[in-house]
Design a protein around this motif. Structure first.
Motif, PDB file in Angstrom:
ATOM      1  N   ARG A  97       1.204  -1.180  -0.006  1.00 43.22           N
ATOM      2  CA  ARG A  97       0.349   0.193  -0.035  1.00 43.22           C
ATOM      3  C   ARG A  97       0.722   1.571  -0.431  1.00 43.22           C
ATOM      4  NH1 ARG A  97      -4.420  -2.006   5.011  1.00 43.22           N
ATOM      5  NH2 ARG A  97      -4.611  -4.093   3.544  1.00 43.22           N
ATOM      6  N   GLN A  99       3.286   4.283   0.152  1.00 38.87           N
ATOM      7  CA  GLN A  99       3.517   5.240   1.919  1.00 38.87           C
ATOM      8  C   GLN A  99       2.801   4.016   2.983  1.00 38.87           C
ATOM      9  OE1 GLN A  99       5.923   6.885   1.071  1.00 38.87           O
ATOM     10  NE2 GLN A  99       6.463   7.233   3.086  1.00 38.87           N
ATOM     11  N   ASN A 100       1.488   3.549   2.937  1.00 35.13           N
ATOM     12  CA  ASN A 100       1.161   2.909   4.483  1.00 35.13           C
ATOM     13  C   ASN A 100       1.771   1.515   4.658  1.00 35.13           C
ATOM     14  OD1 ASN A 100      -0.601   5.416   3.329  1.00 35.13           O
ATOM     15  ND2 ASN A 100      -3.133   3.727   3.736  1.00 35.13           N
ATOM     16  N   TYR A 104      -2.516   0.874   8.190  1.00 35.19           N
ATOM     17  CA  TYR A 104      -3.649   2.092   8.412  1.00 35.19           C
ATOM     18  C   TYR A 104      -3.164   3.249   7.529  1.00 35.19           C
ATOM     19  CZ  TYR A 104      -5.997  -2.355   7.833  1.00 35.19           C
ATOM     20  OH  TYR A 104      -6.650  -3.259   7.678  1.00 35.19           O
ATOM     21  N   ARG A 105      -2.272   3.903   7.995  1.00 38.31           N
ATOM     22  CA  ARG A 105      -1.376   5.007   7.811  1.00 38.31           C
ATOM     23  C   ARG A 105      -0.648   5.037   7.067  1.00 38.31           C
ATOM     24  NH1 ARG A 105       3.138   6.614  11.247  1.00 38.31           N
ATOM     25  NH2 ARG A 105       3.820   4.898  12.851  1.00 38.31           N
ATOM     26  N   HIS A 106       0.198   6.321   7.360  1.00 39.68           N
ATOM     27  CA  HIS A 106       0.696   6.762   6.185  1.00 39.68           C
ATOM     28  C   HIS A 106       3.084   6.544   7.138  1.00 39.68           C
ATOM     29  CE1 HIS A 106       0.155   8.807   2.440  1.00 39.68           C
ATOM     30  NE2 HIS A 106      -1.331   8.587   3.100  1.00 39.68           N
ATOM     31  N   TYR A 107       3.868   6.074   6.874  1.00 38.99           N
ATOM     32  CA  TYR A 107       4.959   5.577   8.097  1.00 38.99           C
ATOM     33  C   TYR A 107       5.742   6.575   7.182  1.00 38.99           C
ATOM     34  CZ  TYR A 107       1.982   1.843   9.664  1.00 38.99           C
ATOM     35  OH  TYR A 107       1.508   1.145  10.007  1.00 38.99           O
ATOM     36  N   ASP A 131      -2.081   2.919  -4.411  1.00 38.81           N
ATOM     37  CA  ASP A 131      -2.175   3.998  -3.124  1.00 38.81           C
ATOM     38  C   ASP A 131      -3.893   4.810  -2.992  1.00 38.81           C
ATOM     39  OD1 ASP A 131      -1.451   6.841  -1.145  1.00 38.81           O
ATOM     40  OD2 ASP A 131      -2.628   7.808  -2.873  1.00 38.81           O
ATOM     41  N   ASN A 138       2.589   9.246  -3.255  1.00 38.46           N
ATOM     42  CA  ASN A 138       2.512   8.759  -2.407  1.00 38.46           C
ATOM     43  C   ASN A 138       3.194   6.401  -2.386  1.00 38.46           C
ATOM     44  OD1 ASN A 138       1.137  10.027  -0.153  1.00 38.46           O
ATOM     45  ND2 ASN A 138      -0.600   8.826  -0.958  1.00 38.46           N
ATOM     46  N   GLU A 378     -10.010   9.152  10.535  1.00 37.97           N
ATOM     47  CA  GLU A 378      -9.856   9.273   9.706  1.00 37.97           C
ATOM     48  C   GLU A 378     -10.091   9.864   9.164  1.00 37.97           C
ATOM     49  OE1 GLU A 378      -7.994   6.135  12.051  1.00 37.97           O
ATOM     50  OE2 GLU A 378      -9.980   7.434  11.643  1.00 37.97           O
ATOM     51  N   TYR A 387      -3.613  12.193   4.281  1.00 41.57           N
ATOM     52  CA  TYR A 387      -3.683  10.658   3.098  1.00 41.57           C
ATOM     53  C   TYR A 387      -3.186  11.271   1.559  1.00 41.57           C
ATOM     54  CZ  TYR A 387      -6.409   8.037   6.381  1.00 41.57           C
ATOM     55  OH  TYR A 387      -6.277   6.874   7.568  1.00 41.57           O
ATOM     56  N   VAL A 443       3.913  -1.538  11.486  1.00 39.90           N
ATOM     57  CA  VAL A 443       2.660  -1.693  11.189  1.00 39.90           C
ATOM     58  C   VAL A 443       1.503  -1.961  11.365  1.00 39.90           C
ATOM     59  CG1 VAL A 443       1.623  -2.577   8.830  1.00 39.90           C
ATOM     60  CG2 VAL A 443       4.487  -1.853   9.181  1.00 39.90           C
TER      61      VAL A 443
END
Length: 514
Positions: A97, A99-100, A104-107, A131, A138, A378, A387, A443
């Motif tokens: 996914r 950058q996810n 369920y979030r960007h890292y 993405d 992303n 979210e 996002y 993660v």
């Protein structure tokens, strides 16, 4: 294989042998068995799978990483290592996914790169990178990391239908993926919204624009998938995704054997032998009853999706959960609210995690009696640009109501995330055996904590002898359970565990004052 002629005046379809990606070990059981297939049921059939001559085998990524840790007590990294050992000839493929990563979030960029390089070290060959918003920014870090590690980067166009998702937009995204360095492109039709003619037009336009191979992924949910793949091949698609007959159809995918036979004798002939599929299908038929409790109830076709544009799993899940809440009479209102919320969120595609975000907000809007009175964190992040860039700008009035005086960001979201790796190392100090564990924690921190206590903690037997009081999980205000009443049936703010489309989605709900 039987010799056959195409139905278009005897002219062979396709422009060369089509590459087949088999989905049995990832998306097939994710779609039909709630991602519950265990490694012990995969390894016995690996020798037969490796013999077929597939272009690739999708074996990892998507929800499998979470499911291994959360439900199966399996180390996902060990699964990858063992599958690579058992499948030495066929390239392994995963769904990432961007950058996810798989969460369920960007890292932070440092974590994304470490995850990709570790995956390559353990045998991953092809990374299908997407993405949820089709914000190509992303994908950049993941693509660079894949190329750095010497693996294959396949860039993804998430297909959806809206007034703004035009042929020109998709083709431009394909051009951007090629410029980014992707070595192939896949059109990912996760909600089964693509029809045969648009499939032909899109693939042909992409083939006229980019020089890299184009693959197509779709689901059987709406009933048109075989026609979509055939027309895509007719337009020049280089590869398609299918699933072995014993785990195909329904909300899953086109049957491998049937599709291979459909191409026999044409210029698109895959060259695969029907005899090689027999032991694979036999094995899956034998082990499938073990997963009966996780079987998807949906087994046919659901053309309603063309009207609602709501993925089938999301639709059926909301129906059952609203019934559990005693709110079944609200289903029509929720169905009407979903496309409205999606439009206000900039016509974002409905794929993890955006399908959960849109679905949850729609339920809140209906159950609260006032739209956007309560907003999950979210949803707020979508309006705040955290996002990424939505296909078109979000509704400015809703954005102002949700954000108040806060200003949305316009940069790549990860640009505001500092390096995170050292923090994760520190958080798992004394418990993580290696970088694998640190990445798993990064993660899915809470899930890995539970996995550690159950499977890795050397003191767990002592703890089992004197168990602590079990923490009561938070009530789910979404479709997952009856909402906590605030005296008038409304939902209070706080943290909740939401389930939409069969996926657990932890969220924080904030009250937006009018």
């Amino acid at each position: 294989m039987a010799e056959q002629k195409s139905s278009n005046g005897g002219v062979p379809i396709g422009r060369g042998p089509v590459k087949i990606t088999e989905l049995l070990l990832r998306d097939a059981h994710q779609s039909l068995l709630a991602t519950r297939m265990r490694l012990e049921d995969m390894l016995p059939i690996c020798e037969a799978l490796d013999k077929v001559g597939y272009y690739s085998l999708e074996v990892w990524g998507g929800a499998t990483f979470d499911s291994c840790l959360r439900y199966l007590d399996e180390d996902p990294w060990e699964r990858l290592r063992q599958l690579k050992k058992a499948l030495p000839k066929t390239p392994l493929q995963m769904l990432l996914r961007g950058q996810n990563i798989l969460g369920y979030r960007h890292y932070g960029d440092d974590v994304v790169e470490r995850f990709v390089l570790k995956s390559i070290e353990y045998g991953m060959d092809i990374f299908r990178i997407f993405d949820a918003l089709n914000d190509m920014r992303n994908l950049q870090t993941a693509v660079k990391a894949v190329l750095k590690g010497g693996a294959h980067a396949q860039g993804t166009i998430c297909y959806t239908v809206s007034p703004v998702h035009t042929l020109e937009l998709f083709v431009e995204q394909g051009r951007q993926l090629e410029e980014m360095g992707c070595q192939s492109i896949v059109v990912k039709d996760m909600a089964a919204l693509m029809c045969p003619v648009p499939a032909f037009d899109l693939v042909r336009a992409l083939k006229e624009t980019v020089k890299i191979p184009v693959h197509v992924h779709t689901h059987s949910t709406t009933g048109v998938a075989p026609m979509v793949l055939l027309r895509a091949i007719d337009a020049g698609a280089d590869g398609v995704d299918t699933a072995i007959s014993a785990l195909s159809g329904g909300s899953g995918h086109v049957c491998t054997e049937a599709f291979v036979e459909s191409l026999a004798g044409t210029s698109a002939d895959t060259g695969l032998d029907q005899e090689d599929f027999i032991p694979i299908a036999d094995h899956v038929r034998k082990i499938r009853p073990k997963y009966k409790e996780f079987e998807a109830s949906f087994t046919g076709s659901d053309p309603r999706i063309f009207l609602s544009q709501i993925p089938g799993g999301m639709l059926s899940n909301m129906e059952s959960q609203l019934k559990q809440m005693g709110c079944a009479d609200k289903m029509d209102e929720v169905l009407a609210e979903v496309p409205r919320v999606r439009k206000e969120m900039g016509y974002i595609p409905l794929v993890t995690p955006t399908s959960q975000i849109v679905g949850t907000q729609a339920v809140f809007n209906v159950l609260m009696g006032e739209r956007y009175k309560q907003v999950p964190a979210e949803s707020r992040a979508i309006f705040a640009g955290r996002y990424g860039k939505t296909p078109v700008p979000v509704d400015p009035d809703i954005q102002k109501k949700v954000l108040g005086a806060d200003k949305p960001i316009t940069c790549r979201p990860a640009d505001e995330i500092p390096a995170e790796w050292d923090n994760f190392v520190e958080a798992t100090k004394g418990r993580a055996r290696n970088d694998d564990d640190v990445l798993s924690y990064a993660v899915f921190p809470k899930v890995w904590e539970e996995f550690y206590e159950k499977n890795l903690n050397p003191d767990r037997k002592k703890k089992e002898a004197a168990p602590a009081a079990k923490e009561v999980p938070a009530a789910a205000p979404s479709p997952a359970a009856r909402p906590a009443a605030a005296g008038n049936g409304q939902v209070r703010g706080g943290r909740y565990a939401v389930t939409v489309s069969g996926k657990r989605f932890e969220t924080k709900v904030e009250v937006v004052e009018p």
